[in-house]
Design a protein around this motif. Sequence first.
Motif, PDB file in Angstrom:
ATOM      1  N   UNK A 160      -3.051 -36.640 -35.707  1.00  0.00           N
ATOM      2  CA  UNK A 160      -1.899 -37.150 -36.450  1.00  0.00           C
ATOM      3  C   UNK A 160      -0.632 -37.067 -35.606  1.00  0.00           C
ATOM      4  N   UNK A 161       0.177 -38.125 -35.681  1.00  0.00           N
ATOM      5  CA  UNK A 161       1.483 -38.172 -35.022  1.00  0.00           C
ATOM      6  C   UNK A 161       2.510 -38.452 -36.116  1.00  0.00           C
ATOM      7  N   UNK A 162       3.374 -37.502 -36.400  1.00  0.00           N
ATOM      8  CA  UNK A 162       4.357 -37.651 -37.474  1.00  0.00           C
ATOM      9  C   UNK A 162       5.733 -37.966 -36.910  1.00  0.00           C
ATOM     10  N   UNK A 163       6.432 -38.898 -37.552  1.00  0.00           N
ATOM     11  CA  UNK A 163       7.772 -39.302 -37.141  1.00  0.00           C
ATOM     12  C   UNK A 163       8.709 -39.213 -38.341  1.00  0.00           C
ATOM     13  N   UNK A 164       9.993 -39.102 -38.069  1.00  0.00           N
ATOM     14  CA  UNK A 164      10.970 -38.949 -39.146  1.00  0.00           C
ATOM     15  C   UNK A 164      11.362 -40.272 -39.794  1.00  0.00           C
ATOM     16  N   UNK A 165      11.167 -41.378 -39.081  1.00  0.00           N
ATOM     17  CA  UNK A 165      11.612 -42.672 -39.601  1.00  0.00           C
ATOM     18  C   UNK A 165      10.727 -43.786 -39.073  1.00  0.00           C
TER      19      UNK A 165
ATOM     20  N   UNK B  31       4.846 -34.615 -49.940  1.00  0.00           N
ATOM     21  CA  UNK B  31       3.618 -34.414 -49.172  1.00  0.00           C
ATOM     22  C   UNK B  31       3.790 -34.986 -47.765  1.00  0.00           C
ATOM     23  N   UNK B  32       3.325 -34.247 -46.767  1.00  0.00           N
ATOM     24  CA  UNK B  32       3.371 -34.705 -45.375  1.00  0.00           C
ATOM     25  C   UNK B  32       1.959 -34.822 -44.846  1.00  0.00           C
ATOM     26  N   UNK B  33       1.798 -35.542 -43.753  1.00  0.00           N
ATOM     27  CA  UNK B  33       0.456 -35.751 -43.211  1.00  0.00           C
ATOM     28  C   UNK B  33      -0.159 -34.447 -42.724  1.00  0.00           C
ATOM     29  N   UNK B  34       0.678 -33.490 -42.389  1.00  0.00           N
ATOM     30  CA  UNK B  34       0.178 -32.188 -41.937  1.00  0.00           C
ATOM     31  C   UNK B  34      -0.558 -31.445 -43.049  1.00  0.00           C
ATOM     32  N   UNK B  35      -0.334 -31.850 -44.293  1.00  0.00           N
ATOM     33  CA  UNK B  35      -0.983 -31.197 -45.427  1.00  0.00           C
ATOM     34  C   UNK B  35      -2.387 -31.730 -45.698  1.00  0.00           C
ATOM     35  N   UNK B  36      -2.754 -32.840 -45.053  1.00  0.00           N
ATOM     36  CA  UNK B  36      -4.078 -33.415 -45.267  1.00  0.00           C
ATOM     37  C   UNK B  36      -5.121 -32.695 -44.426  1.00  0.00           C
ATOM     38  N   UNK B  37      -6.340 -32.631 -44.962  1.00  0.00           N
ATOM     39  CA  UNK B  37      -7.467 -32.064 -44.222  1.00  0.00           C
ATOM     40  C   UNK B  37      -8.088 -33.180 -43.391  1.00  0.00           C
ATOM     41  N   UNK B  38      -7.630 -33.325 -42.152  1.00  0.00           N
ATOM     42  CA  UNK B  38      -8.106 -34.407 -41.295  1.00  0.00           C
ATOM     43  C   UNK B  38      -9.351 -33.982 -40.522  1.00  0.00           C
ATOM     44  N   UNK B  39     -10.293 -34.914 -40.325  1.00  0.00           N
ATOM     45  CA  UNK B  39     -11.469 -34.595 -39.512  1.00  0.00           C
ATOM     46  C   UNK B  39     -11.063 -34.221 -38.082  1.00  0.00           C
ATOM     47  N   UNK B  40     -11.939 -33.534 -37.385  1.00  0.00           N
ATOM     48  CA  UNK B  40     -11.637 -33.062 -36.028  1.00  0.00           C
ATOM     49  C   UNK B  40     -11.376 -34.207 -35.062  1.00  0.00           C
ATOM     50  N   UNK B  41     -11.957 -35.380 -35.352  1.00  0.00           N
ATOM     51  CA  UNK B  41     -11.801 -36.530 -34.449  1.00  0.00           C
ATOM     52  C   UNK B  41     -10.499 -37.296 -34.687  1.00  0.00           C
ATOM     53  N   UNK B  42      -9.716 -36.891 -35.699  1.00  0.00           N
ATOM     54  CA  UNK B  42      -8.479 -37.596 -36.050  1.00  0.00           C
ATOM     55  C   UNK B  42      -7.265 -36.787 -35.603  1.00  0.00           C
TER      56      UNK B  42
ATOM     57  N   UNK C 133      -9.661 -41.361 -33.838  1.00  0.00           N
ATOM     58  CA  UNK C 133      -8.576 -42.122 -34.446  1.00  0.00           C
ATOM     59  C   UNK C 133      -7.255 -41.366 -34.300  1.00  0.00           C
ATOM     60  N   UNK C 134      -6.204 -42.085 -33.963  1.00  0.00           N
ATOM     61  CA  UNK C 134      -4.860 -41.520 -33.927  1.00  0.00           C
ATOM     62  C   UNK C 134      -4.056 -42.146 -35.063  1.00  0.00           C
ATOM     63  N   UNK C 135      -3.576 -41.314 -35.992  1.00  0.00           N
ATOM     64  CA  UNK C 135      -2.801 -41.797 -37.124  1.00  0.00           C
ATOM     65  C   UNK C 135      -1.310 -41.593 -36.843  1.00  0.00           C
ATOM     66  N   UNK C 136      -0.550 -42.658 -36.971  1.00  0.00           N
ATOM     67  CA  UNK C 136       0.904 -42.616 -36.794  1.00  0.00           C
ATOM     68  C   UNK C 136       1.530 -42.775 -38.170  1.00  0.00           C
ATOM     69  N   UNK C 137       2.318 -41.779 -38.588  1.00  0.00           N
ATOM     70  CA  UNK C 137       2.861 -41.780 -39.944  1.00  0.00           C
ATOM     71  C   UNK C 137       4.332 -41.402 -39.971  1.00  0.00           C
TER      72      UNK C 137
END
Length: 237
Positions: free
Chosen positions: A14-19, A1-12, A231-235
């Motif tokens: 997501x920034x995804x990183x490999x490591x 599962x990746x963060x892109x698969x989550x249903x995030x609110x419009x105000x959130x 909110x900015x989520x870093x994952x």
Amino acid sequence: MAISELQLPANVTAHAFDSAPQLATGLANDVARRLEAVIASKGEATLVVSGGRSPVAFFEALARQPLAWSKVLVTLADERWVPVEHADSNAGLLKRHLLTGNAAKARFLNLYRSAANLEAAALDADQALAELPGIDALVLGMGDDGHTASLFPNSPDLKEGLNPLGTRRCLPMLAPTVPHQRLSMTRALLATAGFTALSVQGPGKLATLRAALAGADLAEMPIRAFLHDPLDIYWCP
């Protein structure tokens, strides 16, 4: 599962990183740019960070940023009620990993207060935070139980701690594990941040985030209170 698969609110966002090292560097770069912009416009900036072991790489990456550190005020979203010399002190962690080199020029506001009891220490810290000139950048973490800062599920003061209209800036909190006595900024204060980042790593934290997004009970998972604000989520995996 990746963060892109989550249903995030419009105000959130997501920034995804490999490591984990890439996440630490990316978050440090973004926080530094925020602080830089605020210093350019206001002459000073305030950074609030969370403790624990997870953000150590981020602290070290941020400490290397060429900021005008003497114009930055750093403080903690939460602290264990132990002196800075104690192994569990978040302030001690910052002094070892963030407030080093050029970053040692930053001013540090310590939440820990030596007092007769936890409530007295929290009141003292609350008064100290009255002098905070706003929060320009806030970096939060999240526990597997959905807590953030030291806003733990089932803590006696949690309702007051999550009240967006509350007047307290800092409250005594109890964690379910030792050391259980904590001092925590309240949602009312944390929600004033100009930029809020949530740093999460691994599939376990992603599952916690998914559970938080699926429900509405703030007392069950306090992180939910912050998913309604920008909110900015870093994952990273």
